[in-house]
Write an enzyme that holds these catalytic residues in place. Structure first.
Site, PDB file in Angstrom:
ATOM      1  N   HIS A   1      -3.951   0.784   8.111  1.00 51.71           N
ATOM      2  CA  HIS A   1      -4.408   0.377   6.783  1.00 51.71           C
ATOM      3  C   HIS A   1      -5.822  -0.193   6.820  1.00 51.71           C
ATOM      4  O   HIS A   1      -6.593  -0.017   5.869  1.00 51.71           O
ATOM      5  CB  HIS A   1      -3.451  -0.668   6.194  1.00 51.71           C
ATOM      6  CG  HIS A   1      -3.867  -1.177   4.849  1.00 51.71           C
ATOM      7  ND1 HIS A   1      -3.591  -0.494   3.683  1.00 51.71           N
ATOM      8  CD2 HIS A   1      -4.568  -2.285   4.476  1.00 51.71           C
ATOM      9  CE1 HIS A   1      -4.082  -1.161   2.647  1.00 51.71           C
ATOM     10  NE2 HIS A   1      -4.683  -2.246   3.102  1.00 51.71           N
TER      11      HIS A   1
ATOM     12  N   ASN B   1     -14.081   8.954  -1.146  1.00 48.36           N
ATOM     13  CA  ASN B   1     -14.723   7.807  -1.781  1.00 48.36           C
ATOM     14  C   ASN B   1     -14.387   6.587  -0.937  1.00 48.36           C
ATOM     15  O   ASN B   1     -13.206   6.302  -0.713  1.00 48.36           O
ATOM     16  CB  ASN B   1     -14.208   7.579  -3.204  1.00 48.36           C
ATOM     17  CG  ASN B   1     -14.488   8.737  -4.120  1.00 48.36           C
ATOM     18  OD1 ASN B   1     -15.500   9.416  -3.979  1.00 48.36           O
ATOM     19  ND2 ASN B   1     -13.611   8.987  -5.069  1.00 48.36           N
TER      20      ASN B   1
ATOM     21  N   CYS C   1       0.833  -1.203   0.000  1.00 46.44           N
ATOM     22  CA  CYS C   1       0.000   0.000   0.000  1.00 46.44           C
ATOM     23  C   CYS C   1       0.871   1.258   0.000  1.00 46.44           C
ATOM     24  O   CYS C   1       1.724   1.428   0.882  1.00 46.44           O
ATOM     25  CB  CYS C   1      -0.908  -0.003   1.225  1.00 46.44           C
ATOM     26  SG  CYS C   1      -1.860   1.531   1.418  1.00 46.44           S
TER      27      CYS C   1
ATOM     28  N   HIS D   1      -8.570   7.110   3.340  1.00 42.73           N
ATOM     29  CA  HIS D   1      -8.053   8.375   2.828  1.00 42.73           C
ATOM     30  C   HIS D   1      -9.147   9.087   2.050  1.00 42.73           C
ATOM     31  O   HIS D   1     -10.172   8.518   1.701  1.00 42.73           O
ATOM     32  CB  HIS D   1      -6.851   8.148   1.907  1.00 42.73           C
ATOM     33  CG  HIS D   1      -7.214   7.569   0.569  1.00 42.73           C
ATOM     34  ND1 HIS D   1      -7.628   6.260   0.391  1.00 42.73           N
ATOM     35  CD2 HIS D   1      -7.257   8.133  -0.681  1.00 42.73           C
ATOM     36  CE1 HIS D   1      -7.892   6.039  -0.883  1.00 42.73           C
ATOM     37  NE2 HIS D   1      -7.685   7.158  -1.556  1.00 42.73           N
TER      38      HIS D   1
ATOM     39  N   HIS E   1      -6.721   1.888   1.755  1.00 45.51           N
ATOM     40  CA  HIS E   1      -6.302   2.622   2.946  1.00 45.51           C
ATOM     41  C   HIS E   1      -7.268   3.789   3.212  1.00 45.51           C
ATOM     42  O   HIS E   1      -7.696   4.465   2.278  1.00 45.51           O
ATOM     43  CB  HIS E   1      -4.886   3.160   2.734  1.00 45.51           C
ATOM     44  CG  HIS E   1      -4.215   3.623   3.980  1.00 45.51           C
ATOM     45  ND1 HIS E   1      -3.238   2.896   4.613  1.00 45.51           N
ATOM     46  CD2 HIS E   1      -4.373   4.751   4.716  1.00 45.51           C
ATOM     47  CE1 HIS E   1      -2.821   3.548   5.681  1.00 45.51           C
ATOM     48  NE2 HIS E   1      -3.498   4.686   5.770  1.00 45.51           N
TER      49      HIS E   1
ATOM     50  N   GLN F   1      -9.550  12.827  -0.748  1.00 45.67           N
ATOM     51  CA  GLN F   1      -8.824  13.682  -1.673  1.00 45.67           C
ATOM     52  C   GLN F   1      -9.343  15.119  -1.560  1.00 45.67           C
ATOM     53  O   GLN F   1     -10.405  15.365  -0.980  1.00 45.67           O
ATOM     54  CB  GLN F   1      -8.983  13.184  -3.108  1.00 45.67           C
ATOM     55  CG  GLN F   1      -8.444  11.776  -3.339  1.00 45.67           C
ATOM     56  CD  GLN F   1      -8.559  11.360  -4.794  1.00 45.67           C
ATOM     57  OE1 GLN F   1      -7.939  11.953  -5.677  1.00 45.67           O
ATOM     58  NE2 GLN F   1      -9.352  10.334  -5.047  1.00 45.67           N
TER      59      GLN F   1
END
Length: 358
Positions: free
Chosen positions: A134, A174, A71, A187, A185, A189
């Protein structure tokens, strides 16, 4: 919040974020041998709709669903170098290696022949890692961890708002393979668009027309109406209200509004940020308890454009899922995809009732 800025091996910016009182951090060196990222993104104007469409063909080579031990968003450990050149982190933001919009675009010249128009897709795209775990999720963050992410969103909104060419800053997440994520993982944006996107423009245009007709703010009137009705409200707190919108498009959809008008995330006060965390973690937990597996979703912040409509905009978060039942998804088929005309699967009042019950 403590912030530590650095650069990755190819020159991209990275910023570590730690809660106040954490040990002082030094920017770690990225020792990978990376070629400079060359973005060739362009925007083409659709003469039929008036919308700008980004073309980013270089993104075809982006990382796709790697195994956990490869990852790129995990910390760098055991001799394996990732996008984060440190052995641990609390939250981190960095320039996307495969951006749709970039501060430096090569090989694209602006042109307009009266029908077709093209421009370099100048802007900014960043990745925000919520946790170094993760296997975690936003819903699994502690309130302190989630509050740190809210502060990161506010920090990056302020920074990207001063980036040349950026007209709208859009933090979003998303989550889930059903949504189309390429990295598991936890996260999100942040896009710094060089234009005001269609959804934001439509909402602001409707708000402007409402103000001209009534002298009032449309977003504020919606909040007042939802609180008065109550049938679609999921959580009502001191500073925020979370409700299923009256004309919900998606099988599960919740909008989060502060009760006092603010244009963007940096404008939220300390108490408003704390209260949002409580409400958001509550609703995400309800989403995940609806079915036997965690809910896939998209969560996107609607903020004021950088240079216009700050007096009109009302910050809010729009959260929705394509899951319409156990093991069933809503696909955007003929009516939705070809005509943009949504057909809802569940009444908004029923959505809200289900979420309140779980």
């Amino acid at each position: 919040m403590q912030r530590t800025a650095g650069h990755l091996a190819d020159g991209r910016e990275i910023v570590w974020f730690d809660v106040d009182g954490s040990p002082e951090r030094e920017a770690a060196a990225d020792r990978r041998d990376l070629a400079r990222t060359i973005a060739s993104s362009q925007m083409r104007h659709d003469p039929l709709t008036g919308e700008w469409i980004a073309m980013a063909s270089h993104r075809q080579t982006r990382t796709f669903m790697p195994p956990a031990d490869e990852c790129p968003l995990c910390p760098s450990r055991d001799g394996r170098q990732s996008e984060i050149p440190s052995t641990e982190y609390q939250a981190v933001a960095f320039e996307n290696r495969f951006p749709s919009f970039a501060t430096h675009v090569e090989g694209i010249e602006s042109a307009d022949d009266g029908i077709f128009s093209v421009r370099p897709a100048v802007g900014r795209c960043e990745v925000v890692c919520f946790s170094s775990d993760h296997d975690g999720s936003f819903a699994g963050l502690t309130p302190a961890q989630a509050r740190l992410v809210v502060d990161v969103w506010a920090d990056r909104t302020a920074a990207l708002s001063h980036t040349p060419g950026v007209e709208q800053v859009f933090p979003f997440e998303n989550r889930g393979a059903e949504i189309g994520v390429t990295l598991q993982h936890p996260h999100g944006q942040i896009y710094g668009y060089p234009f005001v996107p269609p959804r934001a423009r439509t909402e602001l245009d409707r708000a402007r027309a409402h103000r001209e007709a009534t002298g009032r703010n449309l977003f504020g009137d919606i909040v007042e109406q939802e609180l008065a009705d109550g049938s679609r409200v999921v959580v009502d707190s001191e500073h925020w209200v979370a409700f299923v919108p009256y004309a919900a498009r998606w099988p599960m959809e919740v909008h989060f509004f502060p009760k006092v008008q603010v244009p963007d995330l940096p404008s939220l006060g300390e108490a408003e940020r704390d209260d949002f965390v409580r409400v958001y973690l509550d609703v995400l937990g309800r989403f995940d308890r609806l079915y036997s597996t965690p809910m896939p979703y998209i969560a996107g912040w609607q903020q004021s454009p950088v240079n216009t409509d700050r007096d009109l905009a009302w910050l809010h978060l729009e959260l929705f899922s394509v899951r319409r039942g156990e093991g069933r998804l809503k696909y955007l088929a003929g009516s939705e995809s070809a005509m943009g005309a949504f057909v809802g699967d569940v009444l908004p009042e029923q959505q809200a009732q289900r979420l309140r019950e779980v």
